[in-house]
Scaffold this motif. Sequence first.
Motif, PDB file in Angstrom:
ATOM      1  N   UNK A   1     -12.377 -69.426 -48.098  1.00  0.00           N
ATOM      2  CA  UNK A   1     -13.661 -69.828 -47.519  1.00  0.00           C
ATOM      3  C   UNK A   1     -13.993 -68.764 -46.479  1.00  0.00           C
ATOM      4  N   UNK A   2     -15.202 -68.206 -46.584  1.00  0.00           N
ATOM      5  CA  UNK A   2     -15.614 -67.090 -45.733  1.00  0.00           C
ATOM      6  C   UNK A   2     -16.439 -67.570 -44.542  1.00  0.00           C
ATOM      7  N   UNK A   3     -16.157 -66.964 -43.391  1.00  0.00           N
ATOM      8  CA  UNK A   3     -16.912 -67.205 -42.161  1.00  0.00           C
ATOM      9  C   UNK A   3     -17.163 -65.849 -41.509  1.00  0.00           C
ATOM     10  N   UNK A   4     -18.179 -65.731 -40.666  1.00  0.00           N
ATOM     11  CA  UNK A   4     -18.424 -64.446 -39.993  1.00  0.00           C
ATOM     12  C   UNK A   4     -17.249 -63.970 -39.140  1.00  0.00           C
ATOM     13  N   UNK A   5     -16.450 -64.905 -38.598  1.00  0.00           N
ATOM     14  CA  UNK A   5     -15.347 -64.539 -37.707  1.00  0.00           C
ATOM     15  C   UNK A   5     -14.025 -64.308 -38.430  1.00  0.00           C
ATOM     16  N   UNK A   6     -13.924 -64.743 -39.684  1.00  0.00           N
ATOM     17  CA  UNK A   6     -12.660 -64.616 -40.407  1.00  0.00           C
ATOM     18  C   UNK A   6     -12.706 -65.363 -41.724  1.00  0.00           C
ATOM     19  N   UNK A   7     -11.624 -65.283 -42.454  1.00  0.00           N
ATOM     20  CA  UNK A   7     -11.527 -65.917 -43.761  1.00  0.00           C
ATOM     21  C   UNK A   7     -10.340 -66.871 -43.765  1.00  0.00           C
ATOM     22  N   UNK A   8     -10.577 -68.082 -44.231  1.00  0.00           N
ATOM     23  CA  UNK A   8      -9.550 -69.104 -44.326  1.00  0.00           C
ATOM     24  C   UNK A   8      -9.163 -69.271 -45.786  1.00  0.00           C
TER      25      UNK A   8
ATOM     26  N   UNK B   1      -3.685 -69.631 -45.415  1.00  0.00           N
ATOM     27  CA  UNK B   1      -3.770 -68.191 -45.145  1.00  0.00           C
ATOM     28  C   UNK B   1      -4.923 -67.911 -44.194  1.00  0.00           C
ATOM     29  N   UNK B   2      -4.758 -66.844 -43.428  1.00  0.00           N
ATOM     30  CA  UNK B   2      -5.836 -66.330 -42.584  1.00  0.00           C
ATOM     31  C   UNK B   2      -6.021 -64.857 -42.915  1.00  0.00           C
ATOM     32  N   UNK B   3      -7.277 -64.414 -42.808  1.00  0.00           N
ATOM     33  CA  UNK B   3      -7.610 -63.021 -43.079  1.00  0.00           C
ATOM     34  C   UNK B   3      -8.789 -62.619 -42.201  1.00  0.00           C
TER      35      UNK B   3
ATOM     36  N   UNK C   1     -14.351 -52.768 -46.134  1.00  0.00           N
ATOM     37  CA  UNK C   1     -14.128 -51.647 -45.230  1.00  0.00           C
ATOM     38  C   UNK C   1     -12.676 -51.654 -44.754  1.00  0.00           C
ATOM     39  N   UNK C   2     -12.068 -50.478 -44.796  1.00  0.00           N
ATOM     40  CA  UNK C   2     -10.667 -50.356 -44.386  1.00  0.00           C
ATOM     41  C   UNK C   2     -10.459 -50.838 -42.949  1.00  0.00           C
ATOM     42  N   UNK C   3      -9.374 -51.567 -42.772  1.00  0.00           N
ATOM     43  CA  UNK C   3      -8.876 -51.999 -41.464  1.00  0.00           C
ATOM     44  C   UNK C   3      -9.691 -53.085 -40.773  1.00  0.00           C
ATOM     45  N   UNK C   4     -10.900 -53.442 -41.284  1.00  0.00           N
ATOM     46  CA  UNK C   4     -11.704 -54.471 -40.616  1.00  0.00           C
ATOM     47  C   UNK C   4     -12.163 -55.579 -41.559  1.00  0.00           C
ATOM     48  N   UNK C   5     -11.875 -55.459 -42.853  1.00  0.00           N
ATOM     49  CA  UNK C   5     -12.340 -56.426 -43.846  1.00  0.00           C
ATOM     50  C   UNK C   5     -11.161 -56.973 -44.654  1.00  0.00           C
ATOM     51  N   UNK C   6     -11.330 -58.202 -45.123  1.00  0.00           N
ATOM     52  CA  UNK C   6     -10.384 -58.695 -46.124  1.00  0.00           C
ATOM     53  C   UNK C   6     -10.655 -57.937 -47.429  1.00  0.00           C
TER      54      UNK C   6
ATOM     55  N   UNK D   1      -7.749 -61.167 -36.318  1.00  0.00           N
ATOM     56  CA  UNK D   1      -8.421 -60.040 -35.656  1.00  0.00           C
ATOM     57  C   UNK D   1      -7.485 -59.212 -34.793  1.00  0.00           C
ATOM     58  N   UNK D   2      -6.436 -59.818 -34.259  1.00  0.00           N
ATOM     59  CA  UNK D   2      -5.501 -59.087 -33.405  1.00  0.00           C
ATOM     60  C   UNK D   2      -4.328 -58.479 -34.169  1.00  0.00           C
ATOM     61  N   UNK D   3      -3.960 -59.064 -35.334  1.00  0.00           N
ATOM     62  CA  UNK D   3      -2.719 -58.660 -35.987  1.00  0.00           C
ATOM     63  C   UNK D   3      -2.854 -58.155 -37.418  1.00  0.00           C
ATOM     64  N   UNK D   4      -4.045 -58.213 -38.002  1.00  0.00           N
ATOM     65  CA  UNK D   4      -4.212 -57.791 -39.396  1.00  0.00           C
ATOM     66  C   UNK D   4      -5.159 -56.604 -39.518  1.00  0.00           C
ATOM     67  N   UNK D   5      -4.893 -55.762 -40.517  1.00  0.00           N
ATOM     68  CA  UNK D   5      -5.744 -54.604 -40.819  1.00  0.00           C
ATOM     69  C   UNK D   5      -6.184 -54.667 -42.282  1.00  0.00           C
ATOM     70  N   UNK D   6      -6.488 -55.882 -42.735  1.00  0.00           N
ATOM     71  CA  UNK D   6      -6.890 -56.083 -44.121  1.00  0.00           C
ATOM     72  C   UNK D   6      -5.887 -56.886 -44.911  1.00  0.00           C
ATOM     73  N   UNK D   7      -4.738 -57.155 -44.320  1.00  0.00           N
ATOM     74  CA  UNK D   7      -3.668 -57.891 -44.992  1.00  0.00           C
ATOM     75  C   UNK D   7      -3.941 -59.397 -44.987  1.00  0.00           C
ATOM     76  N   UNK D   8      -3.038 -60.141 -45.600  1.00  0.00           N
ATOM     77  CA  UNK D   8      -3.116 -61.592 -45.682  1.00  0.00           C
ATOM     78  C   UNK D   8      -1.933 -62.166 -44.910  1.00  0.00           C
ATOM     79  N   UNK D   9      -2.197 -63.153 -44.066  1.00  0.00           N
ATOM     80  CA  UNK D   9      -1.123 -63.794 -43.316  1.00  0.00           C
ATOM     81  C   UNK D   9      -1.003 -65.255 -43.732  1.00  0.00           C
TER      82      UNK D   9
END
Length: 143
Positions: free
Chosen positions: A8-15, A28-30, A37-42, A82-90
């Motif tokens: 589910x997409x939101x302007x602040x992040x992806x759930x 998951x969070x993304x 875009x590299x480093x700022x997008x899922x 936003x603090x710990x990911x550069x496009x990865x999935x947590x």
Amino acid sequence: MVLVLNRTYFPEGTQGTLEWNGTVVCYAIELPWLQNQRRISCIPEGEYVLQKRFSPKFKWHLHLQNVPGRDFILIHSANDAKKELLGCIAPVTIQTGIGKGSASRIALEKLTTIVYAALGHNEEVKIKIQSNLSTPLRMTGIK
């Protein structure tokens, strides 16, 4: 074996909810969708092969293969996209806000136990990333 990540997409992040055989493994969070875009997008929706990977920083985790326009997209522990990911999935045990969660290491351990068991039996493991929504607006951040 195919894991399914329903986003589910939101302007602040992806759930997301990560499922295997119709059962929720973890959440998951993304980062938000920002046109890959590299480093700022899922990453884009699609199906990706998973491989086991080790690094000194993340220890044992997962690596998504052949992500268009991206390198080293991983599934690793993090509790704030936003603090710990550069496009990865947590993976996270509980989602505490948009792009935020808790008990990520526990969720990663649960996920890797399932995936590594399949890989140990020479089974190919894939992750299918898809949206919870069916409209073309799904990747713009509009609910």
